[in-house]
Design a protein around this motif. Structure first.
Motif, PDB file in Angstrom:
ATOM      1  N   GLU A  14     -44.503 -45.739  45.398  1.00 23.46           N
ATOM      2  CA  GLU A  14     -45.311 -46.786  44.778  1.00 23.46           C
ATOM      3  C   GLU A  14     -45.036 -48.146  45.411  1.00 23.46           C
ATOM      4  O   GLU A  14     -45.961 -48.911  45.686  1.00 23.46           O
ATOM      5  N   LEU A  15     -43.769 -48.442  45.641  1.00 22.17           N
ATOM      6  CA  LEU A  15     -43.416 -49.741  46.214  1.00 22.17           C
ATOM      7  C   LEU A  15     -43.986 -49.892  47.630  1.00 22.17           C
ATOM      8  O   LEU A  15     -44.498 -50.953  47.986  1.00 22.17           O
ATOM      9  N   GLN A  16     -43.928 -48.832  48.418  1.00 20.99           N
ATOM     10  CA  GLN A  16     -44.508 -48.881  49.765  1.00 20.99           C
ATOM     11  C   GLN A  16     -46.015 -49.108  49.690  1.00 20.99           C
ATOM     12  O   GLN A  16     -46.573 -49.901  50.447  1.00 20.99           O
ATOM     13  N   LEU A  17     -46.670 -48.427  48.757  1.00 21.37           N
ATOM     14  CA  LEU A  17     -48.112 -48.578  48.615  1.00 21.37           C
ATOM     15  C   LEU A  17     -48.493 -49.988  48.170  1.00 21.37           C
ATOM     16  O   LEU A  17     -49.479 -50.550  48.638  1.00 21.37           O
ATOM     17  N   ILE A  18     -47.696 -50.541  47.274  1.00 21.25           N
ATOM     18  CA  ILE A  18     -47.949 -51.906  46.800  1.00 21.25           C
ATOM     19  C   ILE A  18     -47.858 -52.889  47.963  1.00 21.25           C
ATOM     20  O   ILE A  18     -48.729 -53.749  48.135  1.00 21.25           O
ATOM     21  N   ASN A  19     -46.833 -52.746  48.769  1.00 21.50           N
ATOM     22  CA  ASN A  19     -46.675 -53.642  49.925  1.00 21.50           C
ATOM     23  C   ASN A  19     -47.808 -53.469  50.927  1.00 21.50           C
ATOM     24  O   ASN A  19     -48.317 -54.441  51.487  1.00 21.50           O
ATOM     25  N   LYS A  20     -48.228 -52.237  51.136  1.00 19.11           N
ATOM     26  CA  LYS A  20     -49.338 -51.977  52.058  1.00 19.11           C
ATOM     27  C   LYS A  20     -50.640 -52.531  51.499  1.00 19.11           C
ATOM     28  O   LYS A  20     -51.481 -53.033  52.244  1.00 19.11           O
ATOM     29  N   TYR A  21     -50.822 -52.458  50.184  1.00 24.81           N
ATOM     30  CA  TYR A  21     -52.031 -52.992  49.551  1.00 24.81           C
ATOM     31  C   TYR A  21     -52.085 -54.509  49.725  1.00 24.81           C
ATOM     32  O   TYR A  21     -53.130 -55.068  50.042  1.00 24.81           O
ATOM     33  N   LYS A  22     -50.945 -55.157  49.518  1.00 27.78           N
ATOM     34  CA  LYS A  22     -50.889 -56.621  49.623  1.00 27.78           C
ATOM     35  C   LYS A  22     -51.206 -57.120  51.027  1.00 27.78           C
ATOM     36  O   LYS A  22     -51.744 -58.209  51.193  1.00 27.78           O
ATOM     37  N   ALA A  61     -58.322 -46.579  49.317  1.00 29.24           N
ATOM     38  CA  ALA A  61     -57.510 -45.363  49.387  1.00 29.24           C
ATOM     39  C   ALA A  61     -56.236 -45.516  48.553  1.00 29.24           C
ATOM     40  O   ALA A  61     -55.847 -44.594  47.826  1.00 29.24           O
ATOM     41  N   ILE A  62     -55.617 -46.675  48.626  1.00 27.46           N
ATOM     42  CA  ILE A  62     -54.397 -46.924  47.847  1.00 27.46           C
ATOM     43  C   ILE A  62     -54.715 -46.929  46.356  1.00 27.46           C
ATOM     44  O   ILE A  62     -53.974 -46.367  45.544  1.00 27.46           O
ATOM     45  N   VAL A  63     -55.821 -47.528  45.973  1.00 25.30           N
ATOM     46  CA  VAL A  63     -56.235 -47.547  44.568  1.00 25.30           C
ATOM     47  C   VAL A  63     -56.462 -46.115  44.065  1.00 25.30           C
ATOM     48  O   VAL A  63     -56.030 -45.768  42.968  1.00 25.30           O
ATOM     49  N   LEU A  64     -57.091 -45.279  44.870  1.00 31.37           N
ATOM     50  CA  LEU A  64     -57.306 -43.883  44.479  1.00 31.37           C
ATOM     51  C   LEU A  64     -55.985 -43.146  44.259  1.00 31.37           C
ATOM     52  O   LEU A  64     -55.846 -42.365  43.312  1.00 31.37           O
ATOM     53  N   ILE A  65     -55.012 -43.402  45.113  1.00 33.91           N
ATOM     54  CA  ILE A  65     -53.702 -42.762  44.970  1.00 33.91           C
ATOM     55  C   ILE A  65     -53.057 -43.176  43.650  1.00 33.91           C
ATOM     56  O   ILE A  65     -52.538 -42.351  42.901  1.00 33.91           O
ATOM     57  N   PHE A  66     -53.111 -44.484  43.335  1.00 30.57           N
ATOM     58  CA  PHE A  66     -52.523 -44.951  42.079  1.00 30.57           C
ATOM     59  C   PHE A  66     -53.248 -44.364  40.874  1.00 30.57           C
ATOM     60  O   PHE A  66     -52.610 -43.990  39.889  1.00 30.57           O
ATOM     61  N   LYS A  67     -54.550 -44.255  40.940  1.00 32.99           N
ATOM     62  CA  LYS A  67     -55.294 -43.663  39.825  1.00 32.99           C
ATOM     63  C   LYS A  67     -54.892 -42.207  39.630  1.00 32.99           C
ATOM     64  O   LYS A  67     -54.724 -41.757  38.500  1.00 32.99           O
ATOM     65  N   GLY A  83     -51.728 -41.790  37.729  1.00 36.82           N
ATOM     66  CA  GLY A  83     -51.735 -42.184  36.321  1.00 36.82           C
ATOM     67  C   GLY A  83     -51.607 -43.661  36.061  1.00 36.82           C
ATOM     68  O   GLY A  83     -51.293 -44.075  34.949  1.00 36.82           O
ATOM     69  N   TYR A  84     -51.856 -44.493  37.042  1.00 33.44           N
ATOM     70  CA  TYR A  84     -51.815 -45.943  36.862  1.00 33.44           C
ATOM     71  C   TYR A  84     -53.222 -46.471  36.649  1.00 33.44           C
ATOM     72  O   TYR A  84     -54.201 -45.888  37.102  1.00 33.44           O
ATOM     73  N   SER A  85     -53.317 -47.609  35.932  1.00 31.55           N
ATOM     74  CA  SER A  85     -54.618 -48.202  35.680  1.00 31.55           C
ATOM     75  C   SER A  85     -54.517 -49.722  35.737  1.00 31.55           C
ATOM     76  O   SER A  85     -53.499 -50.262  36.119  1.00 31.55           O
ATOM     77  N   ALA A  86     -55.569 -50.410  35.327  1.00 33.38           N
ATOM     78  CA  ALA A  86     -55.612 -51.875  35.327  1.00 33.38           C
ATOM     79  C   ALA A  86     -55.344 -52.424  36.726  1.00 33.38           C
ATOM     80  O   ALA A  86     -54.449 -53.233  36.935  1.00 33.38           O
ATOM     81  N   LEU A  87     -56.128 -51.997  37.677  1.00 36.53           N
ATOM     82  CA  LEU A  87     -55.904 -52.325  39.075  1.00 36.53           C
ATOM     83  C   LEU A  87     -56.259 -53.762  39.429  1.00 36.53           C
ATOM     84  O   LEU A  87     -55.920 -54.231  40.498  1.00 36.53           O
ATOM     85  N   GLU A  88     -56.925 -54.470  38.549  1.00 39.09           N
ATOM     86  CA  GLU A  88     -57.395 -55.813  38.863  1.00 39.09           C
ATOM     87  C   GLU A  88     -56.274 -56.853  38.963  1.00 39.09           C
ATOM     88  O   GLU A  88     -56.407 -57.838  39.658  1.00 39.09           O
ATOM     89  N   ARG A  89     -55.183 -56.652  38.249  1.00 35.54           N
ATOM     90  CA  ARG A  89     -54.156 -57.690  38.148  1.00 35.54           C
ATOM     91  C   ARG A  89     -52.907 -57.447  38.991  1.00 35.54           C
ATOM     92  O   ARG A  89     -51.841 -57.942  38.670  1.00 35.54           O
ATOM     93  N   VAL A 136     -46.953 -53.916  39.610  1.00 31.80           N
ATOM     94  CA  VAL A 136     -47.468 -54.859  40.578  1.00 31.80           C
ATOM     95  C   VAL A 136     -48.983 -54.866  40.529  1.00 31.80           C
ATOM     96  O   VAL A 136     -49.608 -53.839  40.421  1.00 31.80           O
ATOM     97  N   LYS A 137     -49.558 -56.017  40.586  1.00 34.01           N
ATOM     98  CA  LYS A 137     -51.000 -56.252  40.507  1.00 34.01           C
ATOM     99  C   LYS A 137     -51.612 -55.482  39.357  1.00 34.01           C
ATOM    100  O   LYS A 137     -52.677 -54.895  39.477  1.00 34.01           O
ATOM    101  N   GLY A 138     -50.946 -55.469  38.239  1.00 36.22           N
ATOM    102  CA  GLY A 138     -51.519 -54.887  37.040  1.00 36.22           C
ATOM    103  C   GLY A 138     -51.482 -53.384  36.927  1.00 36.22           C
ATOM    104  O   GLY A 138     -52.034 -52.835  36.000  1.00 36.22           O
ATOM    105  N   PHE A 139     -50.848 -52.691  37.834  1.00 32.49           N
ATOM    106  CA  PHE A 139     -50.727 -51.248  37.697  1.00 32.49           C
ATOM    107  C   PHE A 139     -49.788 -50.983  36.544  1.00 32.49           C
ATOM    108  O   PHE A 139     -48.646 -51.384  36.558  1.00 32.49           O
ATOM    109  N   SER A 140     -50.270 -50.307  35.538  1.00 30.42           N
ATOM    110  CA  SER A 140     -49.388 -49.981  34.426  1.00 30.42           C
ATOM    111  C   SER A 140     -49.530 -48.495  34.130  1.00 30.42           C
ATOM    112  O   SER A 140     -50.618 -47.948  34.185  1.00 30.42           O
TER     113      SER A 140
END
Length: 73
Positions: A26-34, A44-50, A53-59, A67-71
């Motif tokens: 997750e941390l690697q993906l967050i850094n790559k997304y940023k 593609a990164i958003v699809l992986i997080f979904k 089981g993560y949501s709220a991708l806007e923040r 990070v960025k609202g993934f909860s």
């Protein structure tokens, strides 16, 4: 009349990128997304997080896993 646009169409490029990134943490993906400049790469990164089981991708952008609202759901 029925609405047949139930599913979002995902491009082949996005699926290829997603396949390449799936083993990242997750941390690697967050850094790559940023640092991503490609919309396909970010999608593609958003699809992986979904799928994980993560949501709220806007923040996206605070602590390690929220990070960025993934909860976690």
């Amino acid at each position: 009349m029925f609405n047949f646009k139930i599913f979002n169409k995902v491009s082949t490029d996005v699926l290829t990128i997603k396949n390449d990134l799936e083993l990242n943490t997750e941390l690697q993906l967050i850094n790559k997304y940023k640092t991503a400049t490609s919309d396909d790469y970010m999608q593609a990164i958003v699809l992986i997080f979904k799928e994980r089981g993560y949501s709220a991708l806007e923040r996206l952008c605070c602590t390690n896993l929220s990070v960025k609202g993934f909860s976690a759901i």
